[in-house]
Each structure stands twice: as structure tokens, then as C-alpha cells.
Design a protein around this motif. Structure first.
Motif, PDB file in Angstrom:
ATOM      1  N   LEU A  98       4.328  15.528  -6.665  1.00 49.32           N
ATOM      2  CA  LEU A  98       5.066  14.699  -5.710  1.00 49.32           C
ATOM      3  C   LEU A  98       6.564  14.946  -5.852  1.00 49.32           C
ATOM      4  O   LEU A  98       7.274  15.207  -4.879  1.00 49.32           O
ATOM      5  N   VAL A 132      -4.541   2.451  -4.287  1.00 49.73           N
ATOM      6  CA  VAL A 132      -4.123   1.050  -4.417  1.00 49.73           C
ATOM      7  C   VAL A 132      -5.160   0.125  -3.798  1.00 49.73           C
ATOM      8  O   VAL A 132      -5.515  -0.914  -4.366  1.00 49.73           O
ATOM      9  N   VAL A 139       0.830  -1.202   0.000  1.00 51.09           N
ATOM     10  CA  VAL A 139       0.000   0.000   0.000  1.00 51.09           C
ATOM     11  C   VAL A 139       0.865   1.252   0.000  1.00 51.09           C
ATOM     12  O   VAL A 139       0.542   2.249  -0.640  1.00 51.09           O
ATOM     13  N   LEU A 140       1.989   1.189   0.706  1.00 44.89           N
ATOM     14  CA  LEU A 140       2.892   2.347   0.722  1.00 44.89           C
ATOM     15  C   LEU A 140       3.458   2.549  -0.682  1.00 44.89           C
ATOM     16  O   LEU A 140       3.987   1.620  -1.264  1.00 44.89           O
ATOM     17  N   PRO A 141       3.341   3.755  -1.220  1.00 45.91           N
ATOM     18  CA  PRO A 141       3.931   3.962  -2.539  1.00 45.91           C
ATOM     19  C   PRO A 141       5.451   3.891  -2.468  1.00 45.91           C
ATOM     20  O   PRO A 141       6.093   4.746  -1.853  1.00 45.91           O
ATOM     21  N   PHE A 163       7.878   4.282  -4.590  1.00 50.25           N
ATOM     22  CA  PHE A 163       8.661   5.364  -5.182  1.00 50.25           C
ATOM     23  C   PHE A 163       8.756   6.538  -4.227  1.00 50.25           C
ATOM     24  O   PHE A 163       9.823   7.118  -4.020  1.00 50.25           O
ATOM     25  N   LEU A 164       7.604   6.856  -3.626  1.00 49.85           N
ATOM     26  CA  LEU A 164       7.555   8.005  -2.733  1.00 49.85           C
ATOM     27  C   LEU A 164       8.483   7.809  -1.536  1.00 49.85           C
ATOM     28  O   LEU A 164       9.281   8.682  -1.198  1.00 49.85           O
TER      29      LEU A 164
END
Lengths: 292, 328, 674
Positions: B284, B307, A132-134, A136-137
Motif C-alpha cells: 500500500l 473490517v 469501513v474506509l481505511p 490511513f489509506l
């Protein structure tokens, strides 16, 4: 007696798989190209008089020539030398990250699948959280920590975001393996669970894991490239495919050599790794091949 | 059913909350908004900087947990705080969300449809010319990261504009041209010309992944007994394949969808940044450079929710396609 | 009368491997031809070739004529026109033969619509009629169901409905009942007979089970190594076989109807791989009548009688084998009566329930499965208890509960004098050493990544028995394998050899008690007999006790001293083997025994079968009172309303009828059935 018995091994599985792998054109091409690329990355720099730190102040952004085989950058750096340097870094990062992530996937997935209940729920939840954690970010935010020389930390963080899907597959396969009679037999024999996992379960998933590790190499290289492209990955003075592509794309329109050589090498590298992965999958699983 | 859904949503909520908190903590400790003031001329006095940072809840002299509590308090009420320049994060992101949503949706639909069609066609004539061609192309595409693909598309688009069309057919910067006044059709064509290359850049990789996956599941199903039954009934091979094999092979592909969504979002980020679309992804990357903690955290929350929505959607799609799942 | 289907000199090869060699046969209208062979004999490939359904890559030569029209080399368009219309097929595995995502009725209607010009509604109505014809209750409603909502027997009926949808002239049945339980098999065979009466079609029945075709076929063709080795009328084949392979096959089948224990005669060795056929007669290496001349050339089919051919140069000398006397003593060697021997396993009121979950995405609990609902039995020293029943009866669950050595949900398990509810770690380890297990699928029960040496050494290492080298060689020798093969992998062995390795592993620690979970059901009959004989010999030699779980009652009759028949989580009948088999008292045991086909055409034709109606009720929602009453022929036909009320209200427990025979039926009555 033991020595006598062990000495007479039948054709081992490894040899069979290797034979099948080299039977396929894909596998041969992929393997040959990757070997060439490795040679180039590690022995190639010795062929050129320029090192990746040298700057030729007589030639800024000059096209490929006998002096500079791939041309030079705006800074006067030799494209051939920096590209090989970048490739070396990218290959190492990709290999290491893939190894770490596949090992992690195997252990976490096998434990989650074998011990159902709380172990499973906790590990699965952890994997879900990382999904769930992006990625890339998080990697980008942490980029200040990857300063000079800290690329090992970068590799570990990269691996941390690569293992989840594989571990889910490993978990599913472990659950079905657990029902298989040879695991039951070991259990009813009194073999301890951890031993069963490392002696029976993980070896029986080795084909999946090897194929997965191969494909993770390309995933890691691609992620590394994208992150470094935006300045979040490998930090100067280190160079990698990503940093070089980022530099090159700015001058690509009027100095194509700054972009196309490195982009081409990147594509060829990943392509070779993927071809190997695909051929390995076929070699491990002959059922997936057509009857010839 | 209702109870199950409620449990699931609760689990999602917890996941989002934990993911968001982690993202905030990481961003707040790794990014350094104070450094934004260092390059200003004249250099503002430290007290002023402190006051401004505190006002924005970005002061690194405040304990992390306290900053987190302030931030979380706002988030619970739907307020993601302010950007480093002081404007509300909510408004900025609301505008950008639409842009990203459009791009992702178009890419998703185009990419998955193309992938499924190509994969199915390749499987029907395994090792035929189309199978070989599509396999080759998808391998090539899979070896190209979005950043390279996007840059190559820009280069090739520019080249095509110059050499082939003689005018700028592909527009490679932004979502639309500013100050254009060519009526409705002019606007539509302008938007389309902006859209083509970013859509290709985003969906080609997706199409490649889906085509490989669809091809493999299709090949698995081709040898299945029920396809043989269908042919024993008197259906021709192609009828059996389309009616029975393709329909069944879609099921695992639908579940695969959830796994690719995260990659799609990342791809959208790069595409936006490179093509200059003012979406969430571009913001971002910019906000990391400007040490904009609140924006980064807000985007992390949005991405996490997206997601999870995708995974829920994949499950619903799976249930819609497979009667064995929705049974009972 | 000209044949409907005529196959002449059919050859099928996959690359260099020739799977079918020179198969010829013909069937006339209304005739049933049985094709019998073990796995790998090429029987299924033959039928797929006739239907034109071989995978791409297969090369077919020869001739297949349907109503005189050549099919080999015909165009796809012509093939699709006859497939499903003139000639249809019933497949082995009903589980995967239907497309999972479409409704059953629609799939049958599709078969109709391919060949007949009817509207969608008409086709749907015809589908319902067909479902009714094959005996599916509430056909209109069940037509709307998806395949996964059907039981195995119902799916096979649906597949048969599809096959007869267009009134075909030939129906090819490829092992149509192999995946089904015996009572369901009896039902499906009845449906097939009915379908044949309705359509007047010729039937080609492919099977490995000599019992199934005995009462059904008019003529039989025996295949071995891709080629027919004997063809003839059904009585000629069963009573006057002229090919040693047929003789061997017939004498290696365990039969429920023969009392006492004359040994099975296994065929030595294993069938050859089609890729490496021996020179000359392919059966020669396994043949007890082999001569040097056998290896010179492959014998053609000799005419050995009217419409009877056999491929053996010594056909004149071949005689059906006469049963010999049992080599192994029936009673345990110490000869103590049963009540003086100690129990090695005691199960008392065992209960196992687990949650019933629905849906894979929206998983939730919808009920409780009562897999085992109060089972009691004991196994005493030196004896074999056979635990038999159809799938879903709880026999495997019972076995697993015992092997877990954990406290059961309800009831008590006492293994070798220890109550499993009160076991410490060390004691459990000690029992694990004395109690071992042999599983059904020999390939699945051996780790494919380990050599045989490592597999056999694992129990020794786990229990710290020092250097395993010598013991491994000893074990291999004990089960009749060459000790020099220890360095090979399980894949390099044949099915029967693998099961021997599994048995050797179980014996490694010199256990006192073996749990055998369907140890021979994955093996071909000719090999199965050898493993049964081995188990029998080991028991006598090593003084073992067995708990033998099986679905095949015939096998159990050979190996067991006592038998317990399970139905839906309960024991229906338990007792001494010969007593139960000769005069079963429970209506379920009676039906079960009468459902088993005998490899004896005359008896098969004259036998009266007790057919059970419907399917096993769901163990999540068992009937009240007697669990068997919903299918019980006695309940249905013989009992008065008052008597039935007892069955509905009171769950019967096992009642002793004789010295060692008890049945869980309020109205148990001994009856001879076989």
C-alpha cells in the motif's frame, strides 16, 4: 430578582470536577507535564540561539553538547530547535483535530439519536462508511494536497476520521437520555427538538465529550505522527514529530540522539494527555473511583 | 434469521461498493501515474506514455468517470486491473494477502488474549501491585505509535543481539531469510526469529487497549448483584469472580473487538513496512509512492471487506457469549 | 431456646461515615424478625454485614454469632462454609441477582454443589425439585431457561430456591418484594412462608413497607439513621408504639381499607444524611414532641414494656395518633354535580400497538405488542381520575399517548375540547400550556445541569412569558420551598423537595390539567404523605384536574375521586373511588385489593387473600375473549363450563353496575375484600 438569584450560585459542577481532578495524582502529574510541554514548545525556542531553520555547518550529526543541547542532525540542524518546532506543530494539530472531531461526534450523534428514522439511518450509514474506509489509506492518498501551508486541511481530514466511534456512543446515550424524564418534560412543555439537543442533551453528555476530546488529542497526535513518518502528513518545510522520527530512525543506530529525544518527547506528550483524560473521567464519574 | 442475514449482507455489499468507489475516485484523482515517466531517461515520447497509461486504464486524459466505469467493470468480474508496471494486481495481492493475514491473525490472538488476561488479573486485585504495574505499562504502550514502537524494537533488538546474545537472535528484516538451507527445524526457527519482534510491535498496543477495557468492564461487574448472590451461595471471592464476573465481563469486550480491528490493520501496515514484510500494507505504502491507482483501490476494497468481516465476527462472538442476544 | 443468630452492638462505617450504629438483635428458630426503615436507615447494610458481604473498605465492629460461633473477624474459608448453607440471603432486585449468562437450573445446582457432595446430575435433579417447591410450573423445562426468560416474580422464586437449597437455619430477606407488583408480591410472600415451613428457618425480613411485615413477622425492629429506635412484638409496635418516629411512620402510610379522607400526617423534613447526623436524638429535628433535652444526648433504648424497647426520653407520653378529619373539602369547591362539569380529557377506544423486537444484534420483528387495546375514560373539571394497574397493564403507555398530542393509531383523544387528530401547531402549543406533567422520579425529571431557577424558568421562556424572576419565587413559595434556594441544583435537594420542584415546574404556566405519572412512588412513606397532601391542596386551591397514574392503590384512594383499574391494555373496572374500593366487582380488582398488605397485624392475620396464579400473559399474545380469564379465580373455581365458554369467546366491555361503577366482566359481582 433574577440578578439576586443568579448571584448566589451553589458550588458549581465545574469547580467540583476541577477539585476532584486535582485531587488525583494522575491528574496533577498529567496536567503539570502538559503545561511544561506547552511552555517548552512555545517559549523553549527562545532559550536556544539556534532556530529550526539554522544549519551548523561545523557540526554534522554531532552528539549533545553545550553548543547543541540535543545534538545535531545529518544536515547540521539543531535537534533541540527542530524538535520543539515539531512538537509545536504536533500539539496544535492534535488539539485542533480533537476539537473538530469531538464537536462533529456530538452533533451527529445527538441528531441521529434524537431524531430516529431517516435522519438516524442516513447519519449512521455515513459513520459506518467512514469506519469501513481505511483512514490511513485515504489520508495517504490525499497527501499531495497537504503541501506546504495546507496543514489546516490536513487537520480537518484527520478529524474526519476520528469522530465515528464517539458519535456512535453519543447516539446510544442520546437514545437513552431521550427516555429520561427531564427530556420528556421539556418535550411535553413544547420546547423545540433542536433546542432540546443543544440545551439538554449535549450539556448532559459534556463529561463524555470532554474526556473524549482529551483522548482524541492523543489519537490525533499518534495518527499525525504515523502519517508524517511515511511522508503522508505534514510536508516539508514544516516539521512535526512524525517527520522527525522518520529522519531520526534512519540514523538512530549510530546517532541515538536523533531518535530518542523526539520519540521520548512524543511518548511523554501522549502519556500526559492520556493521564489527564483518565483523571477527568474519574473526576466526572465519582462512581468509578474506589471508596477510600 | 435468514432474511435478517441477507439484509445485513446486502448492506455490507453496498458499503463496500461505495467505499471502494470513493477510494478509487480519490486515488485516481489525487495520484499522478504520468509523473512516473517524467524521470525516465531517455524521456519517452508523450504518445507512448499516453498509450501505456491508456492500456493500464491510468490515463488522466480519459475522463474520471470513464476510467471508473472500466475499473468497476473489471472489479465486478473479479479483476482489479494492472499495476503501473503492467503486472496483474490480483496475482500480486493474492500472494501478499497470505502474509498480512498471518501477521494480523497472530497479532490479534496474542494481543487480545494477553490483554484480557492482564485486564482480568488487574481487576481482581484492584490497586494491587499487578494492577498498578499493568496500568503503568499499558499507559506507556498506548502513548507509543506503532512506528515508534517498531523502531524502538529494532534498535533494542539489535542492541540485544550485539551485547546480550552475541549473535543475531532477533531478525528484523523480512519474513524469512532467503536461500536458507537448514532443514525443517532450521526454517521454523528462522521464521520464529523473524516473527517475534513484528508480533510484539503489532500486538502490544492491542493488548494494552484490551487490558484497560477488560479491567474496566470487570470492575463494573464486580459490584454487580449477581456476584454478591454467587458469594451468598457460598462461593469464595475468587470462584465468584472467575465463574460469574469474568464470563459476563467478556461480553462487552467482544463487541469492542470490531472497533479495534481497523486500528489493527493500520498497525499491520506500519509493521510490515518497517520490518520489511512483503504484505499488503507494505505494498500500500509503496503503491502510493509509485502512483499505482489500481493497487491502492484494490487494497482499499480488501481492507473494507476485512473490517466488515471483523464486525460480523464480533456480532457472532457477542451472540455466542450472551444468551440474551441469541434468544428467541 | 438459644437464638440461632445473635447480633450484638454491630457498627459499620465506610471511611468517616458511620452507616450502622449499635444494632443488636437475636432470632430463634422459626421466628420472623422484621427490620423496618426508610432508605438510608442502614437496614440493608446491617444484613450485608451479617452475611460478610460488605464491599471492601467497610469497617465492621461488634459481634455476629451464628449458633454461638463468632463471624466478625472469621477467616474467609469459614465464612464461605456457612454462607448459603447455614445462613442464606434473598436480595431485593431479582433482575440483577442472577448471572445473565448461565441457566437458572445450573445456578441453583451450583448452590447445592458448593456445600453438598453430590454429582452433577443429582444437583441438577435437586435444582428441579427446588424450582417445583417454589412454585415454578414445568420446573424441569424451566430449569434450562436463562434468567432473562423469567419474569420478575419467577426470578425471585429462583433466588428463594437458591437460598433454601441447603436447608439453612437463617434466611435474610433484603426487600424481597419491593421490585415486584402487589399480586406477585402476595405470591412471593406465600412462597417465603412455605419455605419457612419446609426448612424451619429463622427469617430476618428487611423492608420499608410496614404492611409486608405486619402479617408475617413475630417481632419488629424499627431503624432510623443507622440505629434501632424501637424493638418489640409486632402487635406492640403497631398498636402501642412508644417512639414518635414509629408513630409518624404508621400515620403517614396510606391504607386501602380506610374509607373517606382523613389526611395523611407527613413527618416533616427528611431523614438525616449518615455523614451529618444532628446532635442528640437524630429524629429530634423532625419530631413533633421535641424538647430541648432531646438535643442533649442520643437516647438509649428504654425498656417500655415486656420485650419492648424504644429510644425516646418521652416514651411515656407517646400515643398512637388518632385520625383527624380531612382539611380539604372532598367535593370540588364549586359543588356542581359531575355531569354538569366539562370534561377536560376524553379518551375513547384508544389503541396503541408497537412492534415486538427480539435480539439486540440480530434485531427483528417477532410480533406486535398490544400495549393499549381500546381504553375509554374521561376526566371532568376539578376531578382526579386514578389510573391504576400493575406493570405492563398499559397505564403509562396510555398517559404517553395523551401527552404526545398526536393522532392515536385508533380511537380518539380529546384534550380540553380539542381532538388531537386535528391539531395545528399553534393549538398544540396552546394545549401544552394548559396541560402539564409531573413524572415519577424527581431526580430524573429535572435536568441535573440546570439550576432550579432555570428549570422553573424554562416553561415560561418557552411560552414567551417575559421575565420569569418573580414567577419563579412565587412558584417555589407555592409548593412550600424557600425561594432563596432557586440558585441551587436539583442534586442539592432531598427527594420530596425535588418532587415539589417538579410540581412547581408543572404549575408554572397555570395549567388546567395535570398528568401525574407515579408522582410519589419513588419517595419514602414519610415524605410521600407530604407530597400527596400538597397535590390535594393545590387541586382545591387552583381548581386543577388530575390524571393520576399509579401502581399503588392505597395512594390512589387518598387522592382520586374516580379510579380506573387497567389489566393488560384494557380497563377492568372504573368508577367512583369509594364504590370501587369498598365493593369491587371485577375479579381482578378484588384480587388486587386483597393482595395489598395492611399495616395492621390483627387484620392481616385474619384476612383471606385472593391469590392470582401465574404471571401476566404477554401483551404480544393476549388470551382470547376476556384477557383476565387465564388467571381469574372466578373462572377457575366458580363458573360452569358453559359460562366459561363465554369468557373464552367474548371479550367483555365495561358494563355499568351502579350509578358510577362499571366492570368489564361477564359475571361481575360486588364483593367486599379488604
Amino acid at each position: 430578582m433574577t440578578a439576586l438569584l443568579v448571584g448566589r450560585r451553589a458550588p458549581s459542577r465545574l469547580r467540583v470536577v476541577a477539585w476532584r481532578f486535582f485531587q488525583s495524582t494522575q491528574g496533577r502529574i498529567g496536567f503539570a507535564v502538559l503545561v511544561l510541554l506547552f511552555l517548552l514548545a512555545f517559549a523553549g525556542p527562545a532559550l536556544s540561539p539556534w532556530s529550526y531553520t539554522d544549519k551548523d555547518f561545523t557540526a554534522f550529526l554531532s552528539p549533545p553538547s553545550a553548543e547543541h543541547w540535543f545534538g545535531t542532525l545529518q544536515t547540521g540542524a539543531d535537534v533541540y530547535a527542530v524538535t520543539l518546532r515539531g512538537m509545536r506543530k504536533s500539539l496544535i494539530v492534535g488539539l485542533l483535530a480533537a476539537l473538530v472531531s469531538t464537536a462533529l461526534a456530538a452533533v451527529v450523534g445527538a441528531f441521529a439519536g434524537y431524531f430516529s428514522g431517516w435522519t438516524d439511518r442516513t447519519l449512521t450509514w455515513g459513520a459506518d462508511l467512514l469506519l469501513v474506509l481505511p483512514a490511513f489509506l485515504i489520508l495517504a492518498v490525499m497527501s499531495p494536497l497537504f503541501g506546504a501551508g495546507q496543514w489546516v486541511l490536513f487537520v480537518i481530514m484527520l478529524a474526519l476520521f476520528l469522530w465515528m466511534v464517539t458519535s456512535k456512543i453519543v447516539r446510544g446515550m442520546t437514545i437513552s437520555l431521550k427516555q429520561r424524564e427531564f427530556i420528556q418534560a421539556a418535550r411535553f412543555m413544547g420546547v423545540s427538538p433542536v433546542r432540546i439537543i443543544f440545551r439538554h442533551i449535549i450539556p448532559n453528555l459534556s463529561s463524555l465529550l470532554i474526556v473524549d476530546a482529551t483522548l482524541n488529542v492523543s489519537a490525533a497526535i499518534l495518527t499525525e505522527t504515523s502519517l508524517s513518518y511515511f511522508g503522508f502528513g505534514i510536508q516539508p518545510p514544516d516539521v512535526s514529530f512524525g517527520t522527525l522520527i522518520a529522519d531520526g530512525s534512519r540514523t538512530a543506530l549510530y546517532a541515538p540522539w536523533t531518535f530518542w529525544f523526539v520519540a521520548g518527547l512524543l511518548v511523554v506528550t501522549v502519556l500526559a494527555v492520556n493521564l489527564i483524560g483518565d483523571a477527568l473521567r474519574d473526576a466526572f464519574d465519582p462512581a468509578s473511583r474506589r471508596p477510600r | 434469521m435468514a432474511g435478517f442475514l441477507a439484509r445485513r449482507l446486502l448492506n455490507y455489499l453496498v458499503l463496500v461498493a461505495v467505499a471502494a468507489s470513493l477510494a478509487y475516485m480519490l486515488a485516481a484523482s489525487a495520484l499522478d501515474p504520468r509523473s512516473n515517466y517524467a524521470d525516465r531517461t531517455p524521456k519517452p515520447p508523450p504518445a507512448v506514455v499516453d498509450a501505456q497509461l491508456t492500456a493500464l486504464n491510468l490515463n488522466d486524459h480519459t475522463p474520471l468517470l470513464q476510467r471508473y466505469a472500466t475499473w468497476a467493470g473489471g472489479v465486478v468480474q473479479g479483476d482489479f486491473g494492472r499495476t503501473v508496471t503492467g503486472s496483474p494486481v490480483n496475482e500480486d495481492l493474492k500472494r501478499r494477502m497470505g502474509v498480512t493475514f498471518r501477521l494480523v491473525m497472530i497479532g490479534l490472538i496474542f494481543g487480545s488474549l494477553l490483554g484480557v488476561l492482564v485486564g482480568a488479573a488487574a481487576a481482581v486485585k484492584q490497586y494491587g501491585w499487578f494492577d498498578r504495574l499493568s496500568t503503568g505499562v499499558s499507559f506507556l504502550v498506548l502513548a507509543m505509535p506503532v512506528v515508534v514502537l517498531a523502531n524502538m524494537l529494532i534498535l533494542l533488538g539489535t542492541l540485544a543481539n550485539e551485547r546480550l546474545f552475541g549473535h543475531r537472535l532477533f531478525l528484523v528484516s523480512g519474513e524469512y531469510s532467503d536461500g536458507l538451507d537448514t532443514g525443517f527445524w532450521g526454517t521454523v526457527s528462522d521464521r520464529l526469529r523473524h516473527l517475534i519482534l513484528p508480533t510484539i510491535s503489532l500486538s502490544l498496543g492491542l493488548a494494552a487497549v484490551f487490558s484497560r477495557y477488560q479491567r474496566n468492564t470487570m470492575l463494573d461487574v464486580l459490584g454487580a448483584d449477581f456476584v454478591r448472590t454467587a458469594m451468598a451461595k457460598g462461593l469464595s471471592r475468587s470462584q465468584a469472580l472467575i465463574h460469574h464476573a469474568l464470563r459476563t465481563a467478556l461480553i462487552p469486550v467482544a463487541t469492542y473487538f470490531a472497533f479495534t480491528f481497523g486500528a489493527l490493520l493500520t498497525g499491520a501496515t506500519f509493521t510490515e513496512k518497517i520490518f520489511g514484510w512483503h504484505g499488503l500494507g507494505e505494498q500500500l505504502i509503496n503503491s502510493i509512492f509509485t502512483n499505482d491507482v489500481n493497487t491502492v483501490a484494490a487494497i482499499a476494497v480488501i481492507a473494507a471487506i476485512a473490517v466488515l468481516c471483523a464486525s460480523l465476527a464480533a456480532d457472532l462472538l457477542h451472540a455466542a457469549l450472551d444468551p440474551r442476544v441469541r434468544a428467541g | 431456646m438459644t437464638p440461632v443468630l445473635e447480633v450484638t452492638d454491630l457498627n459499620v462505617s465506610f471511611g468517616d461515615v458511620v452507616a450502622v450504629r449499635g444494632v443488636s438483635y437475636a432470632v430463634r428458630q422459626g421466628e420472623v424478625l422484621g427490620i423496618v426503615g426508610e432508605s438510608g436507615s442502614g437496614k440493608s447494610v446491617t444484613s450485608a454485614a451479617v452475611m460478610g458481604l460488605l464491599p471492601p473498605g467497610a469497617t465492621v465492629t461488634g459481634s455476629v454469632r451464628l449458633h454461638g460461633k463468632e463471624l466478625i473477624g472469621a477467616r474467609q474459608r469459614e465464612l464461605t462454609a456457612f454462607r448459603g448453607k447455614t445462613m442464606s440471603m434473598v436480595f431485593q432486585d431479582p433482575l440483577s441477582a442472577l448471572t445473565p449468562v448461565y441457566r437458572v437450573g445450573d445456578q441453583i445446582a451450583e448452590a447445592v454443589r458448593v456445600h453438598q457432595k453430590v454429582t452433577r446430575t443429582q444437583a441438577a435433579a435437586m435444582a428441579v425439585e427446588l424450582l417445583d417447591l417454589v412454585g415454578i410450573p414445568n420446573p424441569a423445562q424451566r430449569a434450562l431457561a436463562f434468567p432473562h426468560e423469567f419474569s420478575g416474580g419467577m426470578r425471585q422464586r429462583a433466588v428463594i430456591a437458591m437460598a433454601i437449597a441447603n436447608d439453612p437455619d437463617v434466611i435474610i430477606c433484603d426487600e424481597p418484594t419491593t421490585a415486584l407488583d402487589v399480586t406477585i408480591q402476595a405470591q412471593v410472600l406465600e412462597v417465603l412462608k412455605k419455605a419457612q415451613r419446609e426448612t424451619g428457618a429463622a427469617i430476618v425480613m428487611i423492608t420499608h413497607d410496614l404492611g409486608v411485615v405486619a402479617g408475617f413477622a413475630d417481632r419488629v425492629l424499627v431503624m432510623y439513621a443507622g440505629r434501632p429506635v424501637e424493638v418489640g412484638g409486632v402487635d406492640d409496635i403497631y398498636y402501642g408504639p412508644r417512639m414518635p418516629y414509629t408513630v409518624g411512620l404508621l400515620s403517614s402510610i396510606p391504607r386501602v381499607d380506610t374509607d373517606g379522607r382523613h389526611p395523611l400526617v407527613p413527618i416533616e423534613g427528611a431523614p438525616p444524611s449518615p455523614a451529618a447526623l444532628p446532635p442528640g436524638c437524630p429524629f429530634a429535628p423532625r419530631c413533633p414532641m421535641r424538647l430541648d433535652a432531646c438535643e442533649a444526648a442520643e437516647p438509649p433504648l428504654f425498656d417500655v414494656g415486656p420485650a419492648h424497647q424504644a429510644a425516646c426520653i418521652r416514651w411515656q407520653d407517646v400515643r398512637p395518633r388518632v385520625a383527624a378529619k380531612h382539611a380539604v373539602p372532598v367535593e370540588p369547591r364549586d359543588g356542581r354535580p359531575r355531569q354538569d362539569r366539562q370534561p377536560v380529557l376524553k379518551v375513547d377506544g384508544l389503541v396503541k400497538r408497537y412492534p415486538l423486537l427480539r435480539g439486540s444484534v440480530f434485531k427483528r420483528r417477532v410480533g406486535t405488542v398490544h400495549a393499549v387495546a381500546g381504553v375509554s375514560f374521561e376526566v371532568r373539571e376539578g376531578e382526579t381520575l386514578g389510573l391504576v394497574g400493575e406493570s405492563g397493564c398499559g397505564k403509562t403507555t396510555t398517559l404517553m399517548e395523551i401527552l404526545e398530542l398526536a393522532e392515536p393509531q385508533e380511537g380518539r383523544i380529546v384534550v380540553l375540547g380539542h381532538d388531537t387528530a386535528r391539531l395545528g401547531g399553534a393549538e398544540r402549543m396552546a394545549i401544552r400550556r394548559d396541560m402539564q406533567v409531573v413524572f415519577q422520579d424527581p431526580l430524573a425529571s429535572l435536568d441535573p445541569r440546570m439550576t432550579v431557577y432555570d428549570i422553573l424558568a424554562e416553561p415560561l421562556r418557552t411560552h414567551g412569558r417575559g421575565d420569569p424572576g418573580g414567577r419563579v419565587a412565587e412558584l417555589l413559595d407555592l409548593v412550600g420551598l424557600d425561594p432563596s434556594h432557586a440558585a441551587r441544583y436539583p442534586q442539592d435537594f432531598s427527594g420530596g423537595q425535588r418532587q415539589r420542584i417538579g410540581i412547581a415546574r408543572a404549575l408554572a404556566l397555570e395549567p388546567r390539567f395535570l398528568a401525574l405519572d407515579e408522582p410519589v412512588s419513588a419517595l419514602d412513606v414519610s415524605i410521600q404523605a407530604g407530597v400527596i397532601n400538597l397535590l390535594d391542596a393545590l387541586k382545591a386551591e387552583l381548581g386543577l384536574s388530575y390524571l393520576f397514574v399509579a401502581h399503588d392503590l392505597a395512594v390512589v384512594r387518598y387522592i382520586a375521586d374516580r379510579v380506573a383499574v387497567m389489566y393488560l391494555g384494557r380497563i377492568a373496572e372504573i368508577g367512583q373511588v369509594d364504590a370501587v374500593y369498598e365493593a369491587p366487582a371485577h375479579p381482578y380488582t378484588q384480587a388486587l385489593l386483597s393482595a395489598i398488605p395492611l399495616p395492621d397485624p390483627v387484620r392481616e392475620r385474619s384476612r383471606r387473600r385472593i391469590l392470582l396464579e401465574g404471571d401476566l400473559p404477554s401483551p404480544a399474545d393476549p388470551p382470547s375473549g376476556c384477557r383476565f380469564r387465564t388467571r381469574c379465580p372466578k373462572f377457575r373455581a366458580e363458573l360452569t363450563d358453559d359460562e366459561r365458554a363465554v369468557c373464552v369467546a367474548v371479550e367483555p366491555s365495561v358494563r355499568l353496575l351502579d350509578k358510577d361503577q362499571g366492570a368489564a366482566c361477564h359475571y361481575a359481582e360486588k364483593l367486599e375484600v379488604t
